[in-house]
Design a protein around this motif. Structure first.
Motif, PDB file in Angstrom:
ATOM      1  N   MET A   1     -19.062   8.940  32.442  1.00 58.59           N
ATOM      2  CA  MET A   1     -20.332   8.798  31.731  1.00 58.59           C
ATOM      3  C   MET A   1     -20.074   8.689  30.224  1.00 58.59           C
ATOM      4  N   PRO A   2     -20.593   7.645  29.581  1.00 64.48           N
ATOM      5  CA  PRO A   2     -20.394   7.520  28.130  1.00 64.48           C
ATOM      6  C   PRO A   2     -21.136   8.600  27.365  1.00 64.48           C
ATOM      7  N   GLN A   3     -20.627   8.946  26.196  1.00 64.78           N
ATOM      8  CA  GLN A   3     -21.253   9.934  25.326  1.00 64.78           C
ATOM      9  C   GLN A   3     -21.811   9.214  24.093  1.00 64.78           C
ATOM     10  N   PHE A   4     -23.056   9.502  23.753  1.00 63.31           N
ATOM     11  CA  PHE A   4     -23.703   8.862  22.613  1.00 63.31           C
ATOM     12  C   PHE A   4     -24.001   9.911  21.552  1.00 63.31           C
ATOM     13  N   GLU A   5     -23.567   9.644  20.345  1.00 69.70           N
ATOM     14  CA  GLU A   5     -23.802  10.569  19.238  1.00 69.70           C
ATOM     15  C   GLU A   5     -24.910  10.034  18.346  1.00 69.70           C
ATOM     16  N   LEU A   6     -25.891  10.876  18.079  1.00 68.58           N
ATOM     17  CA  LEU A   6     -26.947  10.521  17.134  1.00 68.58           C
ATOM     18  C   LEU A   6     -26.326  10.482  15.743  1.00 68.58           C
ATOM     19  N   VAL A   7     -26.423   9.335  15.080  1.00 72.24           N
ATOM     20  CA  VAL A   7     -25.745   9.179  13.797  1.00 72.24           C
ATOM     21  C   VAL A   7     -26.306  10.173  12.781  1.00 72.24           C
ATOM     22  N   ARG A   8     -25.490  10.560  11.859  1.00 69.19           N
ATOM     23  CA  ARG A   8     -25.819  11.650  10.936  1.00 69.19           C
ATOM     24  C   ARG A   8     -27.107  11.397  10.161  1.00 69.19           C
ATOM     25  N   ALA A   9     -27.283  10.175   9.669  1.00 70.33           N
ATOM     26  CA  ALA A   9     -28.473   9.878   8.868  1.00 70.33           C
ATOM     27  C   ALA A   9     -29.748  10.065   9.683  1.00 70.33           C
ATOM     28  N   LYS A  10     -29.710   9.667  10.960  1.00 68.60           N
ATOM     29  CA  LYS A  10     -30.886   9.826  11.818  1.00 68.60           C
ATOM     30  C   LYS A  10     -31.138  11.291  12.136  1.00 68.60           C
ATOM     31  N   ALA A  11     -30.060  12.029  12.347  1.00 64.82           N
ATOM     32  CA  ALA A  11     -30.207  13.466  12.619  1.00 64.82           C
ATOM     33  C   ALA A  11     -30.803  14.184  11.415  1.00 64.82           C
ATOM     34  N   GLN A  12     -30.359  13.808  10.222  1.00 63.28           N
ATOM     35  CA  GLN A  12     -30.896  14.415   9.009  1.00 63.28           C
ATOM     36  C   GLN A  12     -32.365  14.058   8.813  1.00 63.28           C
ATOM     37  N   MET A  13     -32.722  12.820   9.166  1.00 65.79           N
ATOM     38  CA  MET A  13     -34.121  12.405   9.058  1.00 65.79           C
ATOM     39  C   MET A  13     -35.000  13.260   9.964  1.00 65.79           C
ATOM     40  N   PHE A  14     -34.518  13.506  11.183  1.00 60.89           N
ATOM     41  CA  PHE A  14     -35.321  14.317  12.089  1.00 60.89           C
ATOM     42  C   PHE A  14     -35.493  15.733  11.548  1.00 60.89           C
ATOM     43  N   LYS A  15     -34.436  16.292  10.989  1.00 58.01           N
ATOM     44  CA  LYS A  15     -34.520  17.646  10.451  1.00 58.01           C
ATOM     45  C   LYS A  15     -35.614  17.741   9.386  1.00 58.01           C
ATOM     46  N   LYS A  16     -35.719  16.689   8.574  1.00 57.92           N
ATOM     47  CA  LYS A  16     -36.703  16.700   7.502  1.00 57.92           C
ATOM     48  C   LYS A  16     -38.131  16.521   8.027  1.00 57.92           C
ATOM     49  N   THR A  17     -38.256  15.902   9.200  1.00 58.98           N
ATOM     50  CA  THR A  17     -39.585  15.571   9.725  1.00 58.98           C
ATOM     51  C   THR A  17     -39.891  16.297  11.027  1.00 58.98           C
ATOM     52  N   SER A 103     -26.742   5.587  37.813  1.00 59.60           N
ATOM     53  CA  SER A 103     -25.877   6.643  37.264  1.00 59.60           C
ATOM     54  C   SER A 103     -24.863   6.101  36.274  1.00 59.60           C
ATOM     55  N   ASP A 104     -24.578   4.801  36.367  1.00 63.15           N
ATOM     56  CA  ASP A 104     -23.597   4.190  35.461  1.00 63.15           C
ATOM     57  C   ASP A 104     -24.166   3.909  34.079  1.00 63.15           C
ATOM     58  N   VAL A 105     -25.487   3.821  33.976  1.00 60.84           N
ATOM     59  CA  VAL A 105     -26.092   3.404  32.702  1.00 60.84           C
ATOM     60  C   VAL A 105     -26.757   4.554  31.961  1.00 60.84           C
ATOM     61  N   ILE A 106     -26.779   5.743  32.543  1.00 57.84           N
ATOM     62  CA  ILE A 106     -27.330   6.911  31.865  1.00 57.84           C
ATOM     63  C   ILE A 106     -26.212   7.628  31.121  1.00 57.84           C
ATOM     64  N   GLY A 107     -26.389   7.812  29.831  1.00 56.62           N
ATOM     65  CA  GLY A 107     -25.373   8.467  29.015  1.00 56.62           C
ATOM     66  C   GLY A 107     -25.864   9.766  28.428  1.00 56.62           C
ATOM     67  N   ASP A 108     -24.945  10.681  28.218  1.00 53.15           N
ATOM     68  CA  ASP A 108     -25.258  11.944  27.566  1.00 53.15           C
ATOM     69  C   ASP A 108     -25.263  11.734  26.050  1.00 53.15           C
ATOM     70  N   PRO A 112     -28.621  18.348  22.719  1.00 50.66           N
ATOM     71  CA  PRO A 112     -28.772  19.064  23.992  1.00 50.66           C
ATOM     72  C   PRO A 112     -30.071  18.686  24.695  1.00 50.66           C
ATOM     73  N   ASN A 113     -30.005  18.509  26.007  1.00 50.31           N
ATOM     74  CA  ASN A 113     -31.145  18.169  26.874  1.00 50.31           C
ATOM     75  C   ASN A 113     -31.596  16.718  26.755  1.00 50.31           C
ATOM     76  N   LEU A 114     -30.937  15.914  25.919  1.00 45.90           N
ATOM     77  CA  LEU A 114     -31.354  14.517  25.751  1.00 45.90           C
ATOM     78  C   LEU A 114     -30.305  13.564  26.312  1.00 45.90           C
ATOM     79  N   MET A 115     -30.756  12.661  27.186  1.00 44.54           N
ATOM     80  CA  MET A 115     -29.905  11.609  27.708  1.00 44.54           C
ATOM     81  C   MET A 115     -30.543  10.268  27.371  1.00 44.54           C
ATOM     82  N   ILE A 116     -29.762   9.204  27.500  1.00 42.97           N
ATOM     83  CA  ILE A 116     -30.257   7.888  27.070  1.00 42.97           C
ATOM     84  C   ILE A 116     -29.792   6.797  28.024  1.00 42.97           C
ATOM     85  N   ILE A 117     -30.651   5.811  28.210  1.00 46.47           N
ATOM     86  CA  ILE A 117     -30.269   4.551  28.841  1.00 46.47           C
ATOM     87  C   ILE A 117     -30.347   3.489  27.754  1.00 46.47           C
TER      88      ILE A 117
END
Length: 245
Positions: A1-17, A103-108, A112-117
């Protein structure tokens, strides 16, 4: 299963909002327990629907809900710049075309608790894929696997895809940028979503500058989601979003 990382700038944006997206999430939850598969769209590109989809999904995940984010904007995905994968991956179009298992296209993800297609490669027939039995089967399957499913769809003002997706979802939301789209086009988009037969929850109004009386000036993505009761506050905010009928 591929692993997807939320890029830092987007993570920081969410923290602010975070407060604002949590407010939107709460409104969605109050709309009904059975509304778990949600389609988000806009009239035109660039109104913030993908940003809203990601941050609403992150809000649900942070609240402890097992959440799936589906990038169904296969014609022009922008989420590929929001999540970075650690390896090659297949996406939604691979599953819908019969070239991959679900199952092949769902990534972690790094949230935490968030998955993505992810959307996958641009197909020659995106509308036909969304009308296929594979899409319907996917929706029914993931209903039993996740607490909430957030689907980022193409703009409903450009193609019919969003209405097709909404028909298979439990509810839909329209994201629009304040002052950017004429009222009649917003109303037409609302009518399209309502005609899909799925409950329409309302409009998320983006980039509203509360310091002015009209919509001539907007804030940036820095602040979303003040609700109606907060609108009465005397404190000026740079921008906000709200769900309203």
């Amino acid at each position: 299963m591929p692993q997807f990382e939320l890029v830092r700038a987007k993570a920081q944006m969410f923290k602010k909002t975070e407060e604002y997206y949590n407010s939107i999430r709460t409104n969605i939850q109050f709309s009904g327990r059975d509304l778990r598969v949600l389609a988000l769209t806009s009239v035109q590109p660039g109104e913030g629907k993908s940003t809203t989809s990601v941050n609403v999904a992150v809000s649900f995940a942070n609240a402890g809900f097992r959440t799936l984010l589906i990038d169904a904007d296969t014609r022009n995905s922008v989420l590929s710049g929001t999540f970075k994968a650690n390896e090659r991956y297949q996406g939604l179009t691979s599953f819908l075309s019969g070239n991959a298992e679900l199952s092949d296209v769902i990534g972690d993800t790094s949230v935490p608790n968030l998955m993505i297609i992810p959307s996958g490669q641009v197909p020659p027939n995106p509308t036909s894929l969304l009308q296929s039995q594979n899409f319907q089967r996917m929706i029914e399957t993931i209903r039993g696997l996740y607490d909430y499913v957030i689907i980022d769809t193409p703009p409903v003002g450009l193609v019919i895809d969003a209405a097709i997706i909404a028909h298979n979802a439990d509810a839909s939301l329209l994201v629009t940028e304040a002052g950017a789209i004429k009222r009649r086009f917003i109303q037409k988009a609302v009518e399209q979503l309502e005609q899909s037969g799925t409950q329409f929850l309302g409009v998320i109004l983006n980039k509203v500058d509360q310091t002015v009386d009209n919509y001539g000036n907007y804030g940036d993505y820095g602040s979303y989601g003040k609700q109606n009761k907060e609108k009465k506050s005397k404190k000026a905010k740079k921008s906000k979003s709200k769900i309203k009928k």
